[in-house]
Design an enzyme around this catalytic site. Structure first.
Site, mmCIF file in Angstrom:
data_model
loop_
_atom_site.group_PDB
_atom_site.id
_atom_site.type_symbol
_atom_site.label_atom_id
_atom_site.label_comp_id
_atom_site.label_asym_id
_atom_site.label_seq_id
_atom_site.Cartn_x
_atom_site.Cartn_y
_atom_site.Cartn_z
ATOM 1 N N LYS A 133 2.585 0.300 16.213
ATOM 2 C CA LYS A 133 3.847 0.366 15.465
ATOM 3 C C LYS A 133 3.874 1.654 14.639
ATOM 4 O O LYS A 133 4.915 2.235 14.397
ATOM 5 C CB LYS A 133 3.917 -0.856 14.548
ATOM 6 C CG LYS A 133 5.170 -0.940 13.707
ATOM 7 C CD LYS A 133 5.098 -2.143 12.771
ATOM 8 C CE LYS A 133 6.346 -2.244 11.916
ATOM 9 N NZ LYS A 133 6.183 -3.203 10.819
ATOM 10 N N GLN A 134 2.698 2.044 14.152
ATOM 11 C CA GLN A 134 2.631 3.144 13.189
ATOM 12 C C GLN A 134 1.239 3.765 13.216
ATOM 13 O O GLN A 134 0.311 3.194 13.800
ATOM 14 C CB GLN A 134 2.904 2.603 11.795
ATOM 15 C CG GLN A 134 1.887 1.588 11.320
ATOM 16 C CD GLN A 134 2.415 0.687 10.232
ATOM 17 O OE1 GLN A 134 2.846 -0.419 10.496
ATOM 18 N NE2 GLN A 134 2.360 1.170 8.999
ATOM 19 N N GLU A 175 0.842 -2.801 12.606
ATOM 20 C CA GLU A 175 1.216 -4.223 12.601
ATOM 21 C C GLU A 175 1.562 -4.755 13.990
ATOM 22 O O GLU A 175 2.088 -5.853 14.116
ATOM 23 C CB GLU A 175 2.356 -4.439 11.605
ATOM 24 C CG GLU A 175 1.871 -4.191 10.187
ATOM 25 C CD GLU A 175 2.953 -4.262 9.116
ATOM 26 O OE1 GLU A 175 4.142 -4.176 9.469
ATOM 27 O OE2 GLU A 175 2.598 -4.393 7.934
ATOM 28 N N TRP A 216 0.839 -1.208 0.000
ATOM 29 C CA TRP A 216 0.000 0.000 0.000
ATOM 30 C C TRP A 216 0.873 1.257 0.000
ATOM 31 O O TRP A 216 0.395 2.340 -0.273
ATOM 32 C CB TRP A 216 -0.944 0.009 1.200
ATOM 33 C CG TRP A 216 -0.327 0.295 2.556
ATOM 34 C CD1 TRP A 216 0.852 -0.208 3.043
ATOM 35 C CD2 TRP A 216 -0.850 1.142 3.586
ATOM 36 N NE1 TRP A 216 1.085 0.263 4.317
ATOM 37 C CE2 TRP A 216 0.052 1.092 4.685
ATOM 38 C CE3 TRP A 216 -1.986 1.913 3.717
ATOM 39 C CZ2 TRP A 216 -0.151 1.792 5.877
ATOM 40 C CZ3 TRP A 216 -2.195 2.606 4.907
ATOM 41 C CH2 TRP A 216 -1.282 2.543 5.969
ATOM 42 N N ASP A 217 2.156 1.069 0.292
ATOM 43 C CA ASP A 217 3.095 2.197 0.306
ATOM 44 C C ASP A 217 2.945 3.025 -0.973
ATOM 45 O O ASP A 217 3.016 4.251 -0.949
ATOM 46 C CB ASP A 217 4.539 1.703 0.408
ATOM 47 C CG ASP A 217 4.790 0.816 1.619
ATOM 48 O OD1 ASP A 217 3.856 0.106 2.016
ATOM 49 O OD2 ASP A 217 5.910 0.808 2.142
HETATM 50 O O1 IFM Z 1 3.561 -1.412 4.078
HETATM 51 C C1 IFM Z 1 4.458 -1.341 5.121
HETATM 52 C C2 IFM Z 1 3.706 -1.576 6.406
HETATM 53 O O2 IFM Z 1 2.734 -0.592 6.617
HETATM 54 C C3 IFM Z 1 4.665 -1.590 7.567
HETATM 55 N N1 IFM Z 1 5.640 -2.650 7.363
HETATM 56 C C4 IFM Z 1 6.416 -2.473 6.162
HETATM 57 C C5 IFM Z 1 5.539 -2.381 4.924
HETATM 58 C C6 IFM Z 1 6.399 -2.089 3.701
HETATM 59 O O3 IFM Z 1 6.965 -0.828 3.797
#
Ligand code: IFM
Length: 774
Positions: free
Chosen positions: A602-603, A495, A364-365
């Site tokens: 995590k994010q 994640e 999705w990046d």
């Molecule tokens: O898409 C990301 C995910 O959101 C976090 N882990 C790494 C992936 C690739 O950059």
């Protein structure tokens, strides 16, 4: 040819000897969306004496690896896909008198490296010392052509400093699987490698190879030419060695202080199915050769540099008052442009073309973090990236059907060829939000560019098929006595949580995805059979409408916060401020289930919902969400800090916004995650652009209304960037209290700065407007 160098566009790191060679290999990569070359030690080859992780990466050229599971359940992917690490085109073998870099350990000291981002030229100087103390300077110049994406050029200059001896250079690439000596236990780095075979294509007057993969059955042709006219002395000979391997060599008597140059142009072909590659090898080779025949390193460099200049003309972002952020941001934009696939068959790997981290997969990046930069600055390229999703839609449909759904498309969370490649499905395939992310991106592209043909022929189909996925995967249920549409058993962006019920972000994105399907179904009524082609009935649209209206979005009314997922509040806080710094990123130190037990991020997850849907979200809401989630977020993902910079800026937390941004924009150039050695963080690079445009300029575009609500960091005097809105290009120059808007080309347009309307047209192309920060 002399190309004027502007110091603000040079990556000219100092104290190179103190820097990790693997970090330098990544930072000084050159690429063009089709190919990427890590900046290796040029004498390394496959010599086990040298430490490094060199290689050539070709976008979309991958092999399969069987995934071995302790317990393999139905539907688990059989294979992992991994981008191939091919022979290093930088490699050269040098003999001095009786010493040979292939068998004797030549010490290669890095003296200087400069990457000119205006031209794409990497210029390096090494001081090389042989075991018998002979020393020479080796200058290496290289570039990946932006004007001909199949072309890579490299030029070597040898200058002996303390000897007069015979020197021989040999340029022969007789292996295809580039060996790497990098040891790594990190699951984010791919340990598996492709199985490739290299066949010499004989008697072509130049070294030419057919490279094929064993399991994915792909093939490409590679060839290279020495330019003898450029430096006729010493002569370069095409030769065949005792093993029937073809290359170039040149032998001459080298005098101290003298300089001899050798230049080579590589043509690296497109990917073909293996059978075709074998059958039509000669034909492919001859058309590939056209790229490098009758030309020189210099003229190809110039042509490529001109494309780079066009890129900067439209895509540069100027920051006045913060030179370090400025340089980092330019590096990020440069890398983005080096990484993006342009053939509709590829996208942007999470590590660009700079390493095989994350297997070289697309996530999705691309759609959420990188595509906006391309939509606003190079819409044609953005379209190609979306077309990759269209061309793999049939795979997504097949996956949905194999999964057991009767309709719709299920895009892979991570992939190269469209098929799911996540063996850890809890944090992989279960991130179903990818479907809505793609639909969201399609709509953004359409809204900003107005590209009707794309939307009608391809984009809308993606939206409908992904909306159908949600209708199948989710269901109606009763919550607190009320009928709702729920989506259970999903993993959201964060994640450190997995397989949850009603992830706020996922549900909001799904709702938007479904609403888009409904909205455009109404718009397309009676238009060229669009709806009948998709078999979209009124009844289906009505059901979609109901699901969207009843979408369940978990919310805590007492705290006024959006809840990441049902049950999230009941989890204990992990108190990340009390965890030793050495334990971050947590994913390398804790069992996943231990992380899933806690209220820890995590994010950015729910915060992403606030960012992507700013309209109608009150300041109080944003602040409440920010204050709830920020303290529990580790930012272990490089995608996180730029998003928090945007959220903080919009929430009026100016200092925090600036801090998050400065860290996000430095992610790779300053190696803030300590793993740039494995490749750049492409999503993070794009997110930094979003940090400026969405965070500090606070651009919002909803087709009819384009607005800016700037809030510059105190340290910045001005930012300047261009955006394309439909067929119009506009230059924005934003000061602390004033915005200047200049129509560069295209039709008249209206822009809102806060609530003030600014109109520009060809007779009044430049207007300015004062504003007060709110
Ligand atoms: O898409 C990301 C995910 O959101 C976090 N882990 C790494 C992936 C690739 O950059």
């Amino acid at each position: 040819m002399r190309i004027e160098q502007s110091p603000e566009f040079q990556i000219h790191l100092q104290n190179l000897r103190s820097k990790e060679p693997l970090f330098l290999e990544t930072i000084y990569n050159v690429g063009n969306g089709h190919l990427g070359v890590r900046d290796s030690n040029p004498l390394q080859g496959n010599n086990p004496d040298y430490i490094g992780s060199p290689g050539l990466f070709i976008n979309g050229f991958f092999d399969y690896n069987n995934v071995s599971y302790g317990e393999k359940y139905t539907g688990y992917p059989e294979n992992d896909q991994v981008i191939n690490r091919l022979l290093d085109p930088r490699y050269i073998r040098i003999k001095v008198a009786n010493e040979d870099s292939a068998t004797d350990h030549f010490v290669v000291d890095i003296v200087d490296k400069n990457l000119d981002m205006q031209t794409g030229l990497l210029h390096e100087m090494f001081s090389v010392t042989t075991p018998e103390n002979r020393n020479f300077n080796l200058v290496v110049e290289s570039f990946a052509s932006l004007s001909k994406q199949n072309v890579y050029g490299i030029r070597y200059s040898i200058i002996p400093t303390n000897f007069d001896e015979d020197v021989e250079i040999i340029k022969l690439h007789n292996y295809v699987n580039q060996m790497t000596h990098q040891q790594n236990e990190d699951m984010r780095v791919s340990q598996s490698v492709g199985q490739m075979q290299l066949d010499f294509i004989p008697d072509n007057g130049q070294p030419s190879y057919l490279v094929t993969t064993f399991r994915s059955q792909q093939g490409i042709i590679l060839t290279f030419q020495a330019n003898e006219n450029y430096a006729p002395d010493p002569k370069i000979d095409y030769f065949k060695d005792d093993n029937n391997q073809y290359g170039y060599r040149s032998k001459y008597f080298a005098k101290r202080g003298s300089q001899k140059n050798f230049e080579f142009l590589f043509a690296i072909g497109n990917i073909h199915p293996l059978v075709n590659a074998r059958m039509y090898a000669d034909q492919y080779l001859s058309s590939l050769n056209n790229y490098i025949r009758d030309t020189t390193f210099e003229s190809e460099l110039l042509a490529s540099a001109q494309v780079w200049q066009t890129f900067w003309l439209h895509s540069d972002v100027q920051i006045d008052g913060d030179p370090q952020s400025q340089l980092c941001l330019r590096f990020n934009l440069f890398e983005l442009n080096q990484s993006a696939g342009r053939d509709e068959k590829t996208s942007i790997p999470a590590k660009g073309l700079t390493g095989n981290g994350y297997g070289g997969h697309f996530f999705w990046d691309t759609e959420i973090f990188m595509l906006p930069f391309f939509i606003y600055t190079q819409p044609d390229l953005a379209r190609k990236l979306l077309m990759f999703r269209y061309h793999t839609l049939h795979v997504a449909q097949q996956q949905a059907s194999e999964f057991g759904l009767s309709k719709g498309a299920m895009y892979a969370w991570r992939t190269i060829n469209g098929y799911e490649s996540s063996s850890y499905w809890l944090a992989g395939m279960a991130q179903f939000h990818i479907n809505a992310d793609i639909a969201f991106a399609v709509d953004q592209y359409y809204t900003i560019t107005g590209d009707e043909a794309f939307f009608q022929n391809y984009g809308y189909e993606i939206i409908v098929e992904t909306a159908r996925f949600w209708m199948q995967y989710g269901n109606f249920a009763t919550i607190n006595g009320k009928k709702q549409f729920v989506i259970n058993r999903v993993t959201g962006p964060d994640e450190y949580s997995a397989l949850v019920n009603n992830n706020y972000f996922t549900n909001l994105m799904a709702q938007y995805n479904i609403r888009l399907a409904v909205k455009y179904a109404h718009a397309f009524k009676g238009v060229d059979d669009v709806l009948s082609h998709l078999n979209l009935s009124e009844a289906e649209v009505t059901k979609m409408q109901e699901a969207a209206d009843l979408m369940y979005l978990p919310y805590n009314k007492e705290k006024n916060v959006k809840i990441q997922y049902q049950g999230f509040e009941q989890l204990p806080d992990m108190h990340i401020d009390q965890i030793d710094q050495s334990q971050f990123p947590l994913l390398l130190h804790y069992h996943p289930l231990m992380l899933y037990r806690y209220r820890v991020n995590k994010q950015a997850d729910t915060i992403m919902a606030d960012i992507l849907f700013p309209k109608g979200n009150t300041l109080e809401q944003l602040q409440a969400d920010y204050d709830f989630y920020e303290p529990i977020t580790t930012h272990d993902s490089s995608l996180s800090k730029a998003m928090y910079a945007i959220a903080a800026s919009r929430a009026g937390r100016k200092k925090q916004a600036y801090n998050f941004f400065t860290q996000a924009v430095r992610t790779d150039l300053m190696d803030l995650h300590h793993n740039t050695q494995n490749g750049i963080h492409a999503g993070s690079l794009g997110a930094a652009w979003e940090g400026v445009v969405y965070g500090f300029a606070r651009v919002v575009n909803n087709a009819k209304h384009f607005s800016l609500e700037p809030k510059l960091p105190a340290a910045w005097n001005m930012i300047r960037f261009k955006l394309r809105l439909r067929r119009t290009e506009v230059l924005f120059t934003i000061y602390q209290n004033e915005v200047q808007v200049e129509l560069m080309h295209g039709k008249a347009c209206e822009i809102y700065v806060y609530d003030k309307k600014v109109a520009v047209d060809s007779s009044h192309p430049k207007e300015s407007c004062r504003y007060e920060v709110r």
